[in-house]
Design a protein around this motif. Structure first.
Motif, PDB file in Angstrom:
ATOM      1  N   SER A 172      -4.518 -47.104  51.388  1.00  0.00           N
ATOM      2  CA  SER A 172      -4.896 -48.516  51.468  1.00  0.00           C
ATOM      3  C   SER A 172      -4.565 -49.311  50.216  1.00  0.00           C
ATOM      4  N   PHE A 173      -4.107 -48.645  49.169  1.00  0.00           N
ATOM      5  CA  PHE A 173      -3.821 -49.328  47.913  1.00  0.00           C
ATOM      6  C   PHE A 173      -2.315 -49.410  47.690  1.00  0.00           C
ATOM      7  N   SER A 174      -1.887 -50.544  47.149  1.00  0.00           N
ATOM      8  CA  SER A 174      -0.466 -50.749  46.884  1.00  0.00           C
ATOM      9  C   SER A 174      -0.041 -49.975  45.643  1.00  0.00           C
ATOM     10  N   LEU A 175       1.257 -49.842  45.483  1.00  0.00           N
ATOM     11  CA  LEU A 175       1.793 -49.178  44.298  1.00  0.00           C
ATOM     12  C   LEU A 175       1.370 -49.913  43.033  1.00  0.00           C
ATOM     13  N   GLU A 176       1.346 -51.236  43.101  1.00  0.00           N
ATOM     14  CA  GLU A 176       0.960 -52.029  41.938  1.00  0.00           C
ATOM     15  C   GLU A 176      -0.510 -51.812  41.585  1.00  0.00           C
ATOM     16  N   GLN A 177      -1.372 -51.772  42.591  1.00  0.00           N
ATOM     17  CA  GLN A 177      -2.792 -51.531  42.341  1.00  0.00           C
ATOM     18  C   GLN A 177      -3.016 -50.154  41.727  1.00  0.00           C
ATOM     19  N   LEU A 178      -2.314 -49.167  42.229  1.00  0.00           N
ATOM     20  CA  LEU A 178      -2.470 -47.812  41.705  1.00  0.00           C
ATOM     21  C   LEU A 178      -1.892 -47.694  40.300  1.00  0.00           C
ATOM     22  N   SER A 179      -0.769 -48.338  40.047  1.00  0.00           N
ATOM     23  CA  SER A 179      -0.159 -48.287  38.718  1.00  0.00           C
ATOM     24  C   SER A 179      -1.083 -48.881  37.664  1.00  0.00           C
ATOM     25  N   ASN A 185      -3.254 -46.589  35.586  1.00  0.00           N
ATOM     26  CA  ASN A 185      -2.594 -45.735  34.591  1.00  0.00           C
ATOM     27  C   ASN A 185      -2.530 -44.258  34.979  1.00  0.00           C
ATOM     28  N   PRO A 186      -2.058 -43.961  36.184  1.00  0.00           N
ATOM     29  CA  PRO A 186      -1.814 -42.551  36.507  1.00  0.00           C
ATOM     30  C   PRO A 186      -0.630 -42.035  35.698  1.00  0.00           C
ATOM     31  N   THR A 187      -0.488 -40.724  35.632  1.00  0.00           N
ATOM     32  CA  THR A 187       0.674 -40.151  34.965  1.00  0.00           C
ATOM     33  C   THR A 187       1.956 -40.552  35.682  1.00  0.00           C
ATOM     34  N   LEU A 188       1.882 -40.601  37.009  1.00  0.00           N
ATOM     35  CA  LEU A 188       3.033 -40.968  37.825  1.00  0.00           C
ATOM     36  C   LEU A 188       2.530 -41.713  39.051  1.00  0.00           C
ATOM     37  N   ALA A 189       3.215 -42.789  39.413  1.00  0.00           N
ATOM     38  CA  ALA A 189       2.896 -43.527  40.638  1.00  0.00           C
ATOM     39  C   ALA A 189       4.135 -43.559  41.518  1.00  0.00           C
ATOM     40  N   VAL A 190       3.971 -43.206  42.787  1.00  0.00           N
ATOM     41  CA  VAL A 190       5.105 -43.158  43.711  1.00  0.00           C
ATOM     42  C   VAL A 190       4.729 -43.860  45.007  1.00  0.00           C
ATOM     43  N   ARG A 191       5.752 -44.326  45.714  1.00  0.00           N
ATOM     44  CA  ARG A 191       5.497 -45.004  46.987  1.00  0.00           C
ATOM     45  C   ARG A 191       5.083 -44.021  48.074  1.00  0.00           C
ATOM     46  N   SER A 192       5.643 -42.831  48.033  1.00  0.00           N
ATOM     47  CA  SER A 192       5.275 -41.794  48.996  1.00  0.00           C
ATOM     48  C   SER A 192       5.620 -40.444  48.393  1.00  0.00           C
ATOM     49  N   LEU A 193       5.170 -39.390  49.038  1.00  0.00           N
ATOM     50  CA  LEU A 193       5.484 -38.048  48.556  1.00  0.00           C
ATOM     51  C   LEU A 193       6.912 -37.642  48.897  1.00  0.00           C
ATOM     52  N   GLU A 194       7.660 -38.544  49.514  1.00  0.00           N
ATOM     53  CA  GLU A 194       9.093 -38.322  49.675  1.00  0.00           C
ATOM     54  C   GLU A 194       9.813 -38.335  48.329  1.00  0.00           C
ATOM     55  N   ARG A 204       6.216 -28.817  27.970  1.00  0.00           N
ATOM     56  CA  ARG A 204       6.735 -30.021  27.328  1.00  0.00           C
ATOM     57  C   ARG A 204       5.698 -31.123  27.451  1.00  0.00           C
ATOM     58  N   ASP A 205       4.707 -31.077  26.567  1.00  0.00           N
ATOM     59  CA  ASP A 205       3.552 -31.958  26.673  1.00  0.00           C
ATOM     60  C   ASP A 205       3.923 -33.431  26.581  1.00  0.00           C
ATOM     61  N   GLU A 206       5.000 -33.748  25.837  1.00  0.00           N
ATOM     62  CA  GLU A 206       5.357 -35.156  25.711  1.00  0.00           C
ATOM     63  C   GLU A 206       5.768 -35.744  27.048  1.00  0.00           C
ATOM     64  N   ALA A 207       6.194 -34.875  27.982  1.00  0.00           N
ATOM     65  CA  ALA A 207       6.590 -35.352  29.309  1.00  0.00           C
ATOM     66  C   ALA A 207       5.438 -35.325  30.285  1.00  0.00           C
ATOM     67  N   CYS A 208       4.280 -34.853  29.823  1.00  0.00           N
ATOM     68  CA  CYS A 208       3.148 -34.671  30.722  1.00  0.00           C
ATOM     69  C   CYS A 208       2.022 -35.644  30.440  1.00  0.00           C
ATOM     70  N   THR A 209       2.229 -36.568  29.548  1.00  0.00           N
ATOM     71  CA  THR A 209       1.170 -37.505  29.214  1.00  0.00           C
ATOM     72  C   THR A 209       1.695 -38.921  29.329  1.00  0.00           C
ATOM     73  N   GLY A 210       0.762 -39.832  29.487  1.00  0.00           N
ATOM     74  CA  GLY A 210       1.136 -41.232  29.564  1.00  0.00           C
ATOM     75  C   GLY A 210       1.483 -41.651  30.966  1.00  0.00           C
ATOM     76  N   SER A 211       1.511 -42.947  31.184  1.00  0.00           N
ATOM     77  CA  SER A 211       1.794 -43.496  32.509  1.00  0.00           C
ATOM     78  C   SER A 211       3.288 -43.573  32.745  1.00  0.00           C
ATOM     79  N   LYS A 212       3.712 -43.182  33.915  1.00  0.00           N
ATOM     80  CA  LYS A 212       5.119 -43.263  34.285  1.00  0.00           C
ATOM     81  C   LYS A 212       5.360 -44.542  35.072  1.00  0.00           C
ATOM     82  N   SER A 213       6.551 -45.071  34.965  1.00  0.00           N
ATOM     83  CA  SER A 213       6.879 -46.289  35.695  1.00  0.00           C
ATOM     84  C   SER A 213       6.931 -46.006  37.180  1.00  0.00           C
ATOM     85  N   PRO A 214       6.381 -46.900  38.005  1.00  0.00           N
ATOM     86  CA  PRO A 214       6.463 -46.702  39.446  1.00  0.00           C
ATOM     87  C   PRO A 214       7.885 -46.873  39.934  1.00  0.00           C
ATOM     88  N   ALA A 215       8.155 -46.225  41.067  1.00  0.00           N
ATOM     89  CA  ALA A 215       9.477 -46.362  41.673  1.00  0.00           C
ATOM     90  C   ALA A 215       9.357 -47.083  42.995  1.00  0.00           C
TER      91      ALA A 215
END
Length: 244
Positions: free
Chosen positions: A198-205, A208-217, A233-244
């Protein structure tokens, strides 16, 4: 991905039950309490069934005792079985789910559940859609009313099943609501927010999740995150990722 623990929400993340759960709650309340009250407007998105029970019972003048809660759970599960058997045109496994679960399993990830559903209700839903075999354990919505308390339960359950502990930095929580993201953040886990509920990608982003995606595809980005984490590789496992 080997050595990573991936914990999935169910509704809006793995499946769309097309309202079967909410209708089962409505029918269960009617069965038990008739016209003694009015079912409140329930926000089921990311809520635990324990929390929902504590909203439903007072609306019908019923105390939230253990026996009354169990009575409601039993009535709900009876109706849920019926509702899941009803033809529902929108009921489906969500896009990309089966492929992603196959990829994670083949890659050596440990899969579990972290859901607001009652344990019995969770397995009913997964069995109805044929994805129950991917999972053997989880933390469920009849254990705690507060979703954030389910994270430690899931870690403990995974340790019991796999005979070793999982650090939060090697744990990923996947869900479709801000409550899923908050639950993961509360234990220091990585979080993947998926906009198939029920939530949009923008709302979820914005959570500040680590990763936000439109679907599990979007399995390549999800698998990439897990591979980085399993390799330490901890530097790749932290912080918010840009949504796609």
């Amino acid at each position: 991905m080997d050595g990573c623990l991936v914990l999935f929400d169910i509704d809006g993340t793995l499946i769309d039950a097309d309202g079967a759960g909410l209708e089962a709650i409505r029918l269960a309340a009617r069965d038990l309490y008739g016209s003694r009250g009015v079912l409140p407007e329930l926000d089921v998105r990311g809520a635990t069934d324990a929390a929902l029970a504590r909203e439903v019972l007072p609306a019908f003048g019923v105390d939230c005792t253990a026996s009354r809660i169990k009575e409601l759970y039993d009535a709900y599960l009876f109706r849920l079985r019926e509702q899941l058997d009803e033809p529902r045109p929108q009921a489906t496994v969500l896009p990309g789910v089966r492929r992603l679960l196959d990829l994670l399993t083949e890659g050596g990830a440990v899969l579990g559940l972290l859901t607001g559903n009652l344990e019995a209700g969770a397995w009913l839903k997964l069995q109805r859609f044929g994805v129950d075999h991917y999972f053997s354990f989880g933390a469920f919505g009849d254990e705690h009313a507060e979703r954030n308390k389910l994270g430690p339960e899931a870690l403990a359950r995974a340790e019991e099943v796999e005979n070793h502990s999982f650090s939060p930095s090697r744990t990923v929580i996947v869900g479709d609501t801000p409550r899923d993201v908050s639950c993961g953040q509360a234990i220091g886990a990585l979080t993947i927010a998926v906009a198939t509920g029920s939530f949009s990608l923008e709302q979820l982003s914005a959570c500040n999740p680590t990763l936000a995606v439109r679907s599990l595809e979007d399995s390549s980005r999800i698998v990439g995150l897990l591979k980085n984490c399993s390799e330490g590789r901890d530097e790749a496992c932290t912080g918010s990722k840009s949504p796609a």
